[in-house]
Design a protein around this motif. Sequence first.
Motif, PDB file in Angstrom:
ATOM      1  N   VAL A 228      -2.915  -6.676   1.165  1.00 29.55           N
ATOM      2  CA  VAL A 228      -2.531  -7.614   0.108  1.00 29.55           C
ATOM      3  C   VAL A 228      -3.362  -8.876   0.274  1.00 29.55           C
ATOM      4  O   VAL A 228      -3.657  -9.287   1.401  1.00 29.55           O
ATOM      5  CB  VAL A 228      -1.021  -7.963   0.138  1.00 29.55           C
ATOM      6  N   ALA A 229      -3.757  -9.501  -0.852  1.00 29.31           N
ATOM      7  CA  ALA A 229      -4.586 -10.705  -0.781  1.00 29.31           C
ATOM      8  C   ALA A 229      -4.387 -11.536  -2.041  1.00 29.31           C
ATOM      9  O   ALA A 229      -4.290 -10.987  -3.146  1.00 29.31           O
ATOM     10  CB  ALA A 229      -6.066 -10.337  -0.614  1.00 29.31           C
ATOM     11  N   PHE A 230      -4.305 -12.853  -1.876  1.00 30.39           N
ATOM     12  CA  PHE A 230      -4.239 -13.760  -3.024  1.00 30.39           C
ATOM     13  C   PHE A 230      -5.643 -14.017  -3.555  1.00 30.39           C
ATOM     14  O   PHE A 230      -6.619 -14.025  -2.798  1.00 30.39           O
ATOM     15  CB  PHE A 230      -3.589 -15.083  -2.629  1.00 30.39           C
ATOM     16  N   GLY A 287      -3.602  -9.450  -5.309  1.00 32.76           N
ATOM     17  CA  GLY A 287      -3.957  -8.046  -5.472  1.00 32.76           C
ATOM     18  C   GLY A 287      -3.499  -7.234  -4.285  1.00 32.76           C
ATOM     19  O   GLY A 287      -3.160  -7.775  -3.221  1.00 32.76           O
ATOM     20  N   SER A 288      -3.478  -5.927  -4.472  1.00 28.53           N
ATOM     21  CA  SER A 288      -3.106  -5.021  -3.385  1.00 28.53           C
ATOM     22  C   SER A 288      -3.866  -3.712  -3.540  1.00 28.53           C
ATOM     23  O   SER A 288      -4.177  -3.292  -4.658  1.00 28.53           O
ATOM     24  CB  SER A 288      -1.596  -4.749  -3.389  1.00 28.53           C
ATOM     25  N   VAL A 289      -4.197  -3.098  -2.430  1.00 30.41           N
ATOM     26  CA  VAL A 289      -4.791  -1.762  -2.428  1.00 30.41           C
ATOM     27  C   VAL A 289      -4.000  -0.901  -1.460  1.00 30.41           C
ATOM     28  O   VAL A 289      -3.359  -1.413  -0.528  1.00 30.41           O
ATOM     29  CB  VAL A 289      -6.284  -1.779  -2.031  1.00 30.41           C
ATOM     30  N   GLY A 290      -4.009   0.402  -1.695  1.00 31.53           N
ATOM     31  CA  GLY A 290      -3.161   1.267  -0.878  1.00 31.53           C
ATOM     32  C   GLY A 290      -3.772   2.614  -0.581  1.00 31.53           C
ATOM     33  O   GLY A 290      -4.895   2.937  -0.988  1.00 31.53           O
ATOM     34  N   GLN A 291      -2.981   3.417   0.108  1.00 30.10           N
ATOM     35  CA  GLN A 291      -3.419   4.760   0.457  1.00 30.10           C
ATOM     36  C   GLN A 291      -3.419   5.688  -0.755  1.00 30.10           C
ATOM     37  O   GLN A 291      -3.911   6.804  -0.672  1.00 30.10           O
ATOM     38  CB  GLN A 291      -2.530   5.313   1.567  1.00 30.10           C
ATOM     39  N   CYS A 296      -4.155  -2.750  -7.461  1.00 29.07           N
ATOM     40  CA  CYS A 296      -3.195  -3.379  -8.364  1.00 29.07           C
ATOM     41  C   CYS A 296      -3.414  -4.883  -8.351  1.00 29.07           C
ATOM     42  O   CYS A 296      -3.655  -5.472  -7.295  1.00 29.07           O
ATOM     43  CB  CYS A 296      -1.749  -3.086  -7.933  1.00 29.07           C
ATOM     44  N   LEU A 297      -3.339  -5.491  -9.534  1.00 28.16           N
ATOM     45  CA  LEU A 297      -3.372  -6.946  -9.653  1.00 28.16           C
ATOM     46  C   LEU A 297      -2.020  -7.413 -10.179  1.00 28.16           C
ATOM     47  O   LEU A 297      -1.471  -6.812 -11.105  1.00 28.16           O
ATOM     48  CB  LEU A 297      -4.494  -7.390 -10.601  1.00 28.16           C
ATOM     49  N   TRP A 298      -1.510  -8.497  -9.603  1.00 26.76           N
ATOM     50  CA  TRP A 298      -0.171  -8.988  -9.917  1.00 26.76           C
ATOM     51  C   TRP A 298      -0.227 -10.464 -10.256  1.00 26.76           C
ATOM     52  O   TRP A 298      -1.037 -11.201  -9.702  1.00 26.76           O
ATOM     53  CB  TRP A 298       0.768  -8.813  -8.717  1.00 26.76           C
ATOM     54  N   ASP A 299       0.663 -10.891 -11.139  1.00 25.58           N
ATOM     55  CA  ASP A 299       0.829 -12.314 -11.435  1.00 25.58           C
ATOM     56  C   ASP A 299       2.227 -12.746 -11.044  1.00 25.58           C
ATOM     57  O   ASP A 299       3.215 -12.088 -11.385  1.00 25.58           O
ATOM     58  CB  ASP A 299       0.612 -12.586 -12.930  1.00 25.58           C
ATOM     59  N   LEU A 300       2.296 -13.859 -10.336  1.00 23.09           N
ATOM     60  CA  LEU A 300       3.570 -14.458  -9.949  1.00 23.09           C
ATOM     61  C   LEU A 300       3.717 -15.720 -10.789  1.00 23.09           C
ATOM     62  O   LEU A 300       3.018 -16.703 -10.574  1.00 23.09           O
ATOM     63  CB  LEU A 300       3.533 -14.786  -8.455  1.00 23.09           C
ATOM     64  N   THR A 301       4.611 -15.681 -11.778  1.00 24.23           N
ATOM     65  CA  THR A 301       4.673 -16.731 -12.786  1.00 24.23           C
ATOM     66  C   THR A 301       5.945 -17.568 -12.666  1.00 24.23           C
ATOM     67  O   THR A 301       6.820 -17.281 -11.846  1.00 24.23           O
ATOM     68  CB  THR A 301       4.590 -16.118 -14.194  1.00 24.23           C
ATOM     69  N   GLU A 302       6.038 -18.597 -13.519  1.00 23.85           N
ATOM     70  CA  GLU A 302       7.134 -19.560 -13.429  1.00 23.85           C
ATOM     71  C   GLU A 302       8.510 -18.918 -13.573  1.00 23.85           C
ATOM     72  O   GLU A 302       9.472 -19.350 -12.953  1.00 23.85           O
ATOM     73  CB  GLU A 302       6.959 -20.635 -14.505  1.00 23.85           C
ATOM     74  N   ASP A 303       8.622 -17.899 -14.427  1.00 20.94           N
ATOM     75  CA  ASP A 303       9.944 -17.302 -14.644  1.00 20.94           C
ATOM     76  C   ASP A 303      10.458 -16.606 -13.390  1.00 20.94           C
ATOM     77  O   ASP A 303      11.665 -16.435 -13.216  1.00 20.94           O
ATOM     78  CB  ASP A 303       9.915 -16.331 -15.824  1.00 20.94           C
ATOM     79  N   ILE A 304       9.558 -16.219 -12.502  1.00 20.57           N
ATOM     80  CA  ILE A 304       9.964 -15.623 -11.222  1.00 20.57           C
ATOM     81  C   ILE A 304      10.193 -16.716 -10.181  1.00 20.57           C
ATOM     82  O   ILE A 304      11.167 -16.692  -9.421  1.00 20.57           O
ATOM     83  CB  ILE A 304       8.888 -14.639 -10.724  1.00 20.57           C
ATOM     84  N   LEU A 460      -7.717   3.175   0.394  1.00 13.26           N
ATOM     85  CA  LEU A 460      -8.396   1.881   0.392  1.00 13.26           C
ATOM     86  C   LEU A 460      -7.981   1.045   1.598  1.00 13.26           C
ATOM     87  O   LEU A 460      -6.818   1.041   1.997  1.00 13.26           O
ATOM     88  CB  LEU A 460      -8.085   1.135  -0.906  1.00 13.26           C
ATOM     89  N   THR A 461      -8.940   0.330   2.172  1.00 13.72           N
ATOM     90  CA  THR A 461      -8.693  -0.384   3.420  1.00 13.72           C
ATOM     91  C   THR A 461      -9.102  -1.856   3.374  1.00 13.72           C
ATOM     92  O   THR A 461      -8.804  -2.598   4.305  1.00 13.72           O
ATOM     93  CB  THR A 461      -9.466   0.280   4.580  1.00 13.72           C
ATOM     94  N   VAL A 462      -9.794  -2.286   2.322  1.00 13.11           N
ATOM     95  CA  VAL A 462     -10.294  -3.660   2.246  1.00 13.11           C
ATOM     96  C   VAL A 462     -10.098  -4.198   0.836  1.00 13.11           C
ATOM     97  O   VAL A 462     -10.318  -3.478  -0.147  1.00 13.11           O
ATOM     98  CB  VAL A 462     -11.797  -3.738   2.629  1.00 13.11           C
ATOM     99  N   LEU A 463      -9.683  -5.469   0.733  1.00 12.85           N
ATOM    100  CA  LEU A 463      -9.623  -6.175  -0.546  1.00 12.85           C
ATOM    101  C   LEU A 463      -9.929  -7.641  -0.286  1.00 12.85           C
ATOM    102  O   LEU A 463      -9.207  -8.322   0.441  1.00 12.85           O
ATOM    103  CB  LEU A 463      -8.238  -6.039  -1.188  1.00 12.85           C
TER     104      LEU A 463
END
Length: 505
Positions: A228-230, A287-291, A296-304, A460-463
Amino acid sequence: QAADLSKPIDKRIYKGTQPTCHDFNHLTATAESVSLLVGFSAGQVQLIDPIKKETSKLFNEERLIDKSRVTCVKWVPGSESLFLVAHSSGNMYLYNVEHTCGTTVPHYQLLKQGESFAVHTCKSKSTRNPLLKWTVGEGALNEFAFSPDGKFLACVSQDGFLRVFNFDSVELHGTMKSYFGGLLCVCWSPDGKYIVTGGEDDLVTVWSFVDCRVIARGHGHKSWVSVVAFDPYTTSVEESDPMEFSGSDEDFQDLHFGRDRANSTQSRLSKRNSTDSRPVSVTYRFGSVGQDTQLCLWDLTEDILFPHQPLSRARTHTNVMNATSPPAGSGGTNPGSNGNSITTPGNSVPPPLPRSNSLPHSAVSNAGSKSSVMDGAIASGVSKFATLSLHDRKERHHEKDHKRNHSMGHISSKSSDKLNLVTKTKTDPAKTLGTPLCPRMEDVPLLEPLICKKIAHERLTVLIFLEDCIVTACQEGFICTWARPGKVGLLSSQNQANSPSGTVV
């Protein structure tokens, strides 16, 4: 100057052991020299300079300090000589590059201990490595990350716990438990206010540093989340005063070992994100990468981040729900449920929880007919999670440990009786479900990824997020550079067509 990717700057082949992790010292790096630490599967750590092609030192060479695999190695922020090493034994060690490791097994003296952790100093007549030994949690310590200002340390372990420490005073700041299984990766938001973890529950979990609680979970991966990485370049937050952390420098014990404090500007987001004349809404992109080979790209917004209503609520009995009118904005009961009060996960939101990119009805239409009502409570959230949400109320069978290949995508409702969350430890993970350490799926907002794209053939192992591109790598050995919008031509000329180029949101 464009790099020639067909000719590596340095190349080394190791026999009998494999490199497992590495870290560059950005504080001391120059165009002529860079300090690179490399951890190995047999427990050693090597310091090399790939530009000068020099091998400086080998630490834990005789494996007297720790014989287990190195899982994570990082330079201590603001230091030219201190670095921290984590092992699959569950131990972390603080080293100084200027000290030797000694020829005998080190002896330790307890410095401080707390819930599920202990810190020891090394007893010797002359100063030698390691300076400190941390024992954290149960099982392997999979990764750790320093906060942007260098004051705090977040660790994730195979026991499923995130533990956040004040690094200098060796105090536990807060903890979190995975939904099940081990936590594999962790990162901080650029301003140090939030921590994101990923692991064997196929989820990304957002934890608030200030409130010490889970504020959201994201489901998009079909297998374990490995990184996981911002993204600091698309994250935008209004300028505010620096965060005030509890405690003062006078409270800290003398554990600095001559370390300079990391520049406080590291904990502030780039001002250019907030120089626009219009008001800037708070948005964190990660973002996140996995096995499952997906990005995946994610947004963390005000409503959360700033919900108008409390996230936690009392579980509502189905009869009570049926007797009350649905709240404004909710979908009410499922039309296909013949008037029963069982609702589909996408619609069962009495007082509405904030939900970012909330699940479309098509994604949960099949779940509506199979939604289970257990102990008179509504199993909301994604139907795959429903079988786990009340697992602590049933009699547990501990004959079988949680299978390492049990990912969220493969758990059906029929397997709930056989599923053992994790092996019992000092803190029974089963008892944490439904507590602030590990809230139930329906008690926190569920994020959906902005994009979820298969980008590799192997796990995937790097992001890494850079200003003009995103870099990913997989276990097959391919390193891919993905251009940001509008940067494709620039990247292609820089890379001389030696790496694939794509565009992501």
